[in-house]
Motif scaffolding. Structure first.
Motif, PDB file in Angstrom:
ATOM      1  N   MET A   1       0.853  -1.190   0.000  1.00 27.38           N
ATOM      2  CA  MET A   1       0.000   0.000   0.000  1.00 27.38           C
ATOM      3  C   MET A   1       0.889   1.241   0.000  1.00 27.38           C
ATOM      4  N   ASP A   2       0.556   2.212  -0.824  1.00 30.52           N
ATOM      5  CA  ASP A   2       1.383   3.397  -0.959  1.00 30.52           C
ATOM      6  C   ASP A   2       1.095   4.382   0.168  1.00 30.52           C
ATOM      7  N   VAL A   3       1.944   5.419   0.242  1.00 27.80           N
ATOM      8  CA  VAL A   3       1.815   6.452   1.269  1.00 27.80           C
ATOM      9  C   VAL A   3       0.632   7.348   0.946  1.00 27.80           C
ATOM     10  N   ASN A   4      -0.122   7.731   1.960  1.00 28.70           N
ATOM     11  CA  ASN A   4      -1.261   8.627   1.782  1.00 28.70           C
ATOM     12  C   ASN A   4      -0.756  10.002   1.358  1.00 28.70           C
ATOM     13  N   PRO A   5      -1.059  10.460   0.125  1.00 26.89           N
ATOM     14  CA  PRO A   5      -0.547  11.752  -0.340  1.00 26.89           C
ATOM     15  C   PRO A   5      -1.142  12.940   0.395  1.00 26.89           C
ATOM     16  N   GLU A   6      -2.248  12.735   1.087  1.00 28.27           N
ATOM     17  CA  GLU A   6      -2.829  13.825   1.867  1.00 28.27           C
ATOM     18  C   GLU A   6      -2.028  14.084   3.144  1.00 28.27           C
ATOM     19  N   LEU A   7      -1.264  13.087   3.578  1.00 35.34           N
ATOM     20  CA  LEU A   7      -0.439  13.232   4.780  1.00 35.34           C
ATOM     21  C   LEU A   7       1.011  13.536   4.426  1.00 35.34           C
ATOM     22  N   TYR A   8       1.537  12.871   3.395  1.00 31.66           N
ATOM     23  CA  TYR A   8       2.927  13.058   2.975  1.00 31.66           C
ATOM     24  C   TYR A   8       2.933  13.330   1.477  1.00 31.66           C
ATOM     25  N   ASP A   9       3.207  14.576   1.141  1.00 31.42           N
ATOM     26  CA  ASP A   9       3.082  14.983  -0.257  1.00 31.42           C
ATOM     27  C   ASP A   9       4.357  14.689  -1.044  1.00 31.42           C
ATOM     28  N   GLU A  10       4.389  15.139  -2.283  1.00 29.06           N
ATOM     29  CA  GLU A  10       5.514  14.865  -3.165  1.00 29.06           C
ATOM     30  C   GLU A  10       6.817  15.426  -2.608  1.00 29.06           C
ATOM     31  N   GLY A  11       6.756  16.599  -1.977  1.00 25.95           N
ATOM     32  CA  GLY A  11       7.957  17.177  -1.380  1.00 25.95           C
ATOM     33  C   GLY A  11       8.499  16.343  -0.241  1.00 25.95           C
ATOM     34  N   ASP A  12       7.625  15.735   0.553  1.00 24.21           N
ATOM     35  CA  ASP A  12       8.065  14.862   1.643  1.00 24.21           C
ATOM     36  C   ASP A  12       8.769  13.624   1.110  1.00 24.21           C
ATOM     37  N   ARG A  13       8.340  13.151  -0.064  1.00 20.98           N
ATOM     38  CA  ARG A  13       8.891  11.926  -0.641  1.00 20.98           C
ATOM     39  C   ARG A  13      10.102  12.186  -1.538  1.00 20.98           C
ATOM     40  N   GLU A  14      10.417  13.445  -1.767  1.00 18.84           N
ATOM     41  CA  GLU A  14      11.494  13.805  -2.690  1.00 18.84           C
ATOM     42  C   GLU A  14      12.867  13.419  -2.130  1.00 18.84           C
ATOM     43  N   ARG A  15      13.792  13.067  -3.030  1.00 21.51           N
ATOM     44  CA  ARG A  15      15.188  12.803  -2.678  1.00 21.51           C
ATOM     45  C   ARG A  15      16.064  13.910  -3.249  1.00 21.51           C
ATOM     46  N   TYR A  16      17.175  14.186  -2.575  1.00 21.22           N
ATOM     47  CA  TYR A  16      18.063  15.278  -2.994  1.00 21.22           C
ATOM     48  C   TYR A  16      18.564  15.065  -4.412  1.00 21.22           C
ATOM     49  N   VAL A  17      18.909  13.837  -4.751  1.00 18.70           N
ATOM     50  CA  VAL A  17      19.279  13.470  -6.116  1.00 18.70           C
ATOM     51  C   VAL A  17      18.207  12.525  -6.648  1.00 18.70           C
ATOM     52  N   ALA A  18      17.570  12.910  -7.743  1.00 20.34           N
ATOM     53  CA  ALA A  18      16.525  12.066  -8.317  1.00 20.34           C
ATOM     54  C   ALA A  18      17.115  10.727  -8.741  1.00 20.34           C
ATOM     55  N   GLU A  19      16.368   9.678  -8.497  1.00 12.16           N
ATOM     56  CA  GLU A  19      16.837   8.334  -8.835  1.00 12.16           C
ATOM     57  C   GLU A  19      15.931   7.720  -9.893  1.00 12.16           C
ATOM     58  N   PRO A  20      16.506   7.048 -10.898  1.00 19.43           N
ATOM     59  CA  PRO A  20      15.690   6.389 -11.921  1.00 19.43           C
ATOM     60  C   PRO A  20      14.971   5.186 -11.346  1.00 19.43           C
ATOM     61  N   PRO A  21      13.926   4.725 -12.012  1.00 24.76           N
ATOM     62  CA  PRO A  21      13.244   3.505 -11.551  1.00 24.76           C
ATOM     63  C   PRO A  21      14.188   2.316 -11.563  1.00 24.76           C
ATOM     64  N   LYS A  22      13.914   1.340 -10.712  1.00 21.70           N
ATOM     65  CA  LYS A  22      14.717   0.127 -10.663  1.00 21.70           C
ATOM     66  C   LYS A  22      14.628  -0.617 -11.998  1.00 21.70           C
ATOM     67  N   ARG A  23      15.780  -1.126 -12.481  1.00 21.66           N
ATOM     68  CA  ARG A  23      15.818  -1.837 -13.749  1.00 21.66           C
ATOM     69  C   ARG A  23      15.414  -3.301 -13.609  1.00 21.66           C
ATOM     70  N   VAL A  24      15.480  -3.821 -12.393  1.00 23.56           N
ATOM     71  CA  VAL A  24      15.162  -5.239 -12.183  1.00 23.56           C
ATOM     72  C   VAL A  24      13.860  -5.357 -11.410  1.00 23.56           C
ATOM     73  N   ALA A  25      13.221  -6.499 -11.607  1.00 21.84           N
ATOM     74  CA  ALA A  25      11.967  -6.729 -10.895  1.00 21.84           C
ATOM     75  C   ALA A  25      12.220  -6.779  -9.401  1.00 21.84           C
ATOM     76  N   ALA A  26      11.380  -6.118  -8.637  1.00 22.16           N
ATOM     77  CA  ALA A  26      11.531  -6.091  -7.184  1.00 22.16           C
ATOM     78  C   ALA A  26      10.168  -5.833  -6.561  1.00 22.16           C
ATOM     79  N   PRO A  27       9.972  -6.215  -5.305  1.00 21.98           N
ATOM     80  CA  PRO A  27       8.705  -5.899  -4.648  1.00 21.98           C
ATOM     81  C   PRO A  27       8.460  -4.393  -4.634  1.00 21.98           C
TER      82      PRO A  27
END
Length: 423
Positions: A1-27
């Motif tokens: 289940m993902d994080v509730n965006p009403e409680l933690y918005d995009e800025g809360d989830r942001e990383r200092y250096v943007a990271e690309p999506p994982k290239r391998v299958a993962a949970p």
């Protein structure tokens, strides 16, 4: 289940250096679950197992070390955060990370490194934690080099116990949990780590801590107040059935709650003694007494967290996340926690053997810093040798030495001293 965006918005989830999506299958994991995994797998987390909590980790099979303490803080923090409705993974990660920056020999070692680095920014365990999370523990690189584990903004903010630089720190007072005096100013960031710190604190006014950081800090306080007493009882140093309250109250006032009168402390102790399982006889080491002691520990933690939860709910409609509410700790709970800390302080931390050992530890670290500074990069591990080589001035090279020494465990600091100083 993902994080509730009403409680933690995009800025809360942001990383200092943007990271690309994982290239391998993962949970599929939330950003905050990924943060937790990064701290769990960090080398600095493993080293906590060999770092002093109150007494050295080699002194006894039962005694807690920094790692076991951090795991216990994380459990308390996660349960309380879930009860309040904030994100448990954020608070648990902050709890797991809260002691990563502590050097060998705990606060005693922190004091030495602070004195030796006073001319180039100082040293503080919480500021070192931030430095480790955002620079030293290599996971992600940006244009300007390592950004450490590259945790989300919300998790880094929750891990920041003292959200201000050394120039804004207040004069020290009291003692640490291990009984060593507070002789250095408490702050959360070195000047050369300000870019990421300022990014983390973007939009936050003043010194206010997010609610998740407040939960982490309370969980730390609760865990060591209860568990230090537990360790002292098993070690045969504390008998809760036979306390010298006059001496203990003097320690409480000197170390934790100055100005608190005997009547208030007597009342706090009486309340604690009303908890089911408070012993009515001396501890004898039997399984029955071990079980009773564990149940008492659990009941005390539940008592403190329950009181804080009730007071926090009464103080605000919530939601209890980020900067939308504050944690409320009742005065009665603060006194009860201080009573437990005072008991441990009086019977465990003021012993002559500990004071003599702490003096020897300070001498060892001071001599190790001196020889590493003289030897330079050939005596440092590769990452710190690289930092030395990249430094533009002596201050940067001396900081590389401090970072190296801070990374060592108690045992490895002693081994390095034997190899480089004793010969």
């Amino acid at each position: 289940m993902d994080v509730n965006p009403e409680l933690y918005d995009e800025g809360d989830r942001e990383r200092y250096v943007a990271e690309p999506p994982k290239r391998v299958a993962a949970p599929v994991r939330t950003p905050f679950e990924r943060d937790r995994a990064r701290v769990v797998h960090a080398a600095a987390s493993r080293r906590l197992a060999a770092k002093t909590q109150v007494v050295g980790p080699q002194s006894d099979d039962f005694v807690r070390n920094r790692l076991t303490h951090s795991l216990e803080v994380a459990q308390v923090a996660r349960d309380l955060s879930r009860a309040l409705g904030c994100e448990p993974d954020i608070v648990e990660t902050a709890a797991l990370a809260h002691d990563l920056g502590h050097p060998p020999f705990g606060h005693n070692g922190e004091r030495v490194l602070a004195e030796l680095s006073a001319g180039f920014g100082g040293f503080e365990g919480n500021a070192q934690t931030f430095r480790l999370l955002t620079r030293l523990e290599a996971k992600t690189f940006g244009e300007d080099g390592s950004v450490g584990l590259n945790l989300t903004r919300a998790t880094l903010d929750a891990s920041t116990k003292y959200p201000w630089p050394s120039a804004e720190a207040e004069a020290p007072g009291g003692v640490h949990a291990d009984g060593s005096p507070r002789v250095i100013r408490k702050f959360g960031v070195y000047d050369d780590d300000r870019p990421i710190f300022d990014w983390v604190r973007d939009g936050v006014q003043g010194r206010r801590r997010c609610l998740e950081a407040q939960v982490m800090d309370l969980a730390d306080d609760v865990a060591y107040s209860v568990h230090d007493v537990e360790d002292g009882i098993v070690a045969g140093r504390i008998d809760l059935h036979d306390l010298d309250t006059e001496a203990v109250w003097a320690t409480v006032r000197e170390w934790y709650l100055p100005g608190t009168d005997d009547a208030a402390l007597d009342g706090a102790l009486k309340s604690l003694q009303s908890v089911d399982g408070w012993p009515d006889r001396a501890y004898d080491g039997s399984r029955r007494h071990l079980a009773a002691l564990k149940n008492l520990t659990s009941d005390l933690i539940g008592r403190f967290c329950g009181a804080v939860q009730d007071a926090t709910f009464a103080g605000s409609p919530g939601p209890f996340v980020r900067y939308r509410a504050d944690l409320v700790v009742p005065e009665e709970t603060e006194r009860e926690i201080a009573v437990l800390k005072g008991i441990a302080a009086h019977y465990v931390m003021r012993t002559d053997d500990r004071l003599a050992l702490m003096s020897r530890q300070r001498e060892l670290l001071a001599e190790l810093v001196e020889v590493l500074t003289a030897r330079g990069p050939d005596a440092l591990d590769a990452p710190y040798a690289d930092d030395w080589a990249a430094a533009a001035a002596d201050d940067g090279r001396r900081r590389a030495v401090i970072d190296q020494v801070a990374s060592l465990t108690d045992a490895s600091a002693a081994a390095w001293h034997d190899r480089l100083v004793v010969g």
